[in-house]
Design an enzyme around this catalytic site. Sequence first.
Site, PDB file in Angstrom:
ATOM      1  N   ASP A  39      -8.676 -40.140 -37.421  1.00  0.00           N
ATOM      2  CA  ASP A  39      -9.936 -39.256 -37.461  1.00  0.00           C
ATOM      3  C   ASP A  39      -9.752 -38.167 -38.238  1.00  0.00           C
ATOM      4  O   ASP A  39      -8.832 -37.288 -38.204  1.00  0.00           O
ATOM      5  CB  ASP A  39     -10.190 -39.028 -36.002  1.00  0.00           C
ATOM      6  CG  ASP A  39     -11.748 -38.534 -36.106  1.00  0.00           C
ATOM      7  OD1 ASP A  39     -12.611 -39.269 -35.937  1.00  0.00           O
ATOM      8  OD2 ASP A  39     -12.015 -37.318 -36.085  1.00  0.00           O
ATOM      9  N   GLU A  41     -11.999 -34.218 -39.626  1.00  0.00           N
ATOM     10  CA  GLU A  41     -13.144 -33.282 -39.391  1.00  0.00           C
ATOM     11  C   GLU A  41     -13.116 -32.953 -40.773  1.00  0.00           C
ATOM     12  O   GLU A  41     -12.119 -32.401 -41.322  1.00  0.00           O
ATOM     13  CB  GLU A  41     -12.890 -32.348 -38.340  1.00  0.00           C
ATOM     14  CG  GLU A  41     -12.521 -33.003 -36.944  1.00  0.00           C
ATOM     15  CD  GLU A  41     -13.632 -33.535 -36.328  1.00  0.00           C
ATOM     16  OE1 GLU A  41     -15.002 -33.736 -36.744  1.00  0.00           O
ATOM     17  OE2 GLU A  41     -13.441 -34.595 -35.718  1.00  0.00           O
ATOM     18  N   HIS A 180     -15.151 -34.318 -31.102  1.00  0.00           N
ATOM     19  CA  HIS A 180     -15.247 -33.815 -32.620  1.00  0.00           C
ATOM     20  C   HIS A 180     -14.165 -32.933 -33.015  1.00  0.00           C
ATOM     21  O   HIS A 180     -14.200 -32.237 -33.883  1.00  0.00           O
ATOM     22  CB  HIS A 180     -16.664 -33.138 -32.907  1.00  0.00           C
ATOM     23  CG  HIS A 180     -17.671 -33.843 -32.931  1.00  0.00           C
ATOM     24  ND1 HIS A 180     -18.047 -35.054 -33.652  1.00  0.00           N
ATOM     25  CD2 HIS A 180     -18.868 -34.149 -31.851  1.00  0.00           C
ATOM     26  CE1 HIS A 180     -19.377 -35.480 -33.512  1.00  0.00           C
ATOM     27  NE2 HIS A 180     -19.630 -35.062 -32.315  1.00  0.00           N
ATOM     28  N   ASP A 185     -10.563 -37.399 -30.979  1.00  0.00           N
ATOM     29  CA  ASP A 185     -11.463 -38.801 -31.254  1.00  0.00           C
ATOM     30  C   ASP A 185     -10.529 -39.756 -31.925  1.00  0.00           C
ATOM     31  O   ASP A 185     -10.757 -40.929 -31.524  1.00  0.00           O
ATOM     32  CB  ASP A 185     -12.137 -38.402 -32.573  1.00  0.00           C
ATOM     33  CG  ASP A 185     -13.442 -37.427 -32.046  1.00  0.00           C
ATOM     34  OD1 ASP A 185     -13.467 -36.870 -31.018  1.00  0.00           O
ATOM     35  OD2 ASP A 185     -14.150 -37.007 -32.747  1.00  0.00           O
TER      36      ASP A 185
END
Length: 597
Positions: A39, A41, A180, A185
């Site tokens: 994952d 960001e 987030h 995540d």
Amino acid sequence: MTVEATFASPRSGGPPVGVQTSFDELGTPLREVTFCVVDLETTGGNPDSAGITEIGAVKVRGGEVLGEFQTLVNPGAAIPPFIAVLTGITDAMVASAPTVNEVLPTFLEFARGCVLVAHNAPFDVGFLRAAADAAGYRWPSFNVIDTARLARRVLTRDDAPNCKLATLAAYFKSPTTPTHRALADARATVDVLHGLLERLGSLGVHTLEELSTFSSRVSPAQRRKRHLADKLPHAPGIYLFTDDRGRVLYVGKSKDLRTRVRSYFTASETRSRMGEMLNLAADVIGIECATPLEAEVRELRLIAAHKPRYNRRSRFPERASWLKVTVEPFPRLSLVRDVKADGATYLGPFGSRRVAEQAIAALHEAFPIRQCTQRLSRSPGRGSACVLAEMGRCVAPCVGTVDVAAYAVHVEAVRRAITTDPSPVIEAITRRIRVLAEQQRYEEAIVHRDRMAAFVRSAARTQRLAALARCPEVVAARRLPDGGWEAHVIRYGRLAGAGVVPPGSPARAGIAVITASAETVEPPPPPRPAATAEETERILAWLEQPGVRLVELSGEWSCPVAGAESRIAWLDTAYDWREGHVDDSRGLRPGQSPLRP
């Protein structure tokens, strides 16, 4: 038709012991697959204008966590305020963090040999690939699983109102709540992945290959029929789906019969008509083939023989038509269903009557032979000429303006254009196209272009087929990666024999066995091969592969130097009409030629 030539060779010890894996072990079992759930960001949604701020990844296999990876990343630009509020990652947190160029090699090493998994994978993988490209790193050829896409196929609205990560994590009771932040995540995505795999296991999806191609369109009733593949070999060949009355529903080919047939019931099949076929299927018949070419040919022959309702192609080869230059005092062009041993010249076969009529129109454009259909004697009576004669497009033998000998000159030119050199047709139509283009009559120019293309392509096809069809025997072989040889015997354009010479066996002796057991084929009337045109074209495609060697050749296998085949490349590239003849508003793309089909 299949012969496997095997010869004994001295060896020590006993024969190798083969282990037959169970049906469910075909492919890569999911319990043996290492997944890297990742994952990211980022500072935005587009990798061209945004950067990565955090990478989190979890490596799992067989339900166990093997390792975790987490790092902040300096995106090289300020983090937008709303992103900072959403993720909790601020400029101060990433100020001393490594850049993506420094982080990427470590992450790729962590994920090496894994199947990448992400929720909305195109987003995360898209950023990682863009970063690798920008840094000059080679992106590994990862298999990628998207849990969001998979959830849409497995779950219904009754299960979960949407496929957001937070929704799915709650549905599968993940102990990790998505926040987030990349690692949290990724952990939640691991739980979602395991929940989905548990669902898929009850649907018969047990391997990575089945997971990668899973389709929700396969109904539970169809999945229950996957046992029909149990009896099929793990080998190349042909498979036939039949109904409860033994009627053939569908014929296909595969390099791996068992895996391919099983995929109809568990994985990748998305065609709606195939779902209907599977509902009717009661049995599957498998036919092993020695070589891929034999499988292709057998498939064509079985489709033509059984005409299965769920096969869309190759069902009616007998419906093909041929253009014939008739044998009479004043020959003409005629569409016929078959080739006869009557000494006539033939062009074809045509699968479409429209294309055949275009080829006829092209020949009539170039040669002033008659277009009427009545029979004419050697001394036709005098009468009034037709409009084509008045236009100079027919020499009008019907009214006695030309005798048999003079008319035969034009007929011979037609025969040469079909069998040897299409130049007169190309030149006549090119002149016509040029005149039309200068007059800005582009639609008419395109009609003539299509006529010329239809003739040139059909003439090239006829010449290629006829070249192989007149050879009593062609024996060819190609070395296999394991050191053996695959060999084929072609007689009058028909595949008469196929087989494999195992590694270490004498190649010549093995090919001799295959040749001796090949089918006897009677010569057909030229230019038709002793098989369908599609079969002969498949054979030609194999013969033209790199590495194929001619072992024996009876007769002459050649095409005319100035034949239609030599004009195909020209047809694809010539006449871009950059001199201002083409108006783009007339529907032609910039630089497109009126000659280009």
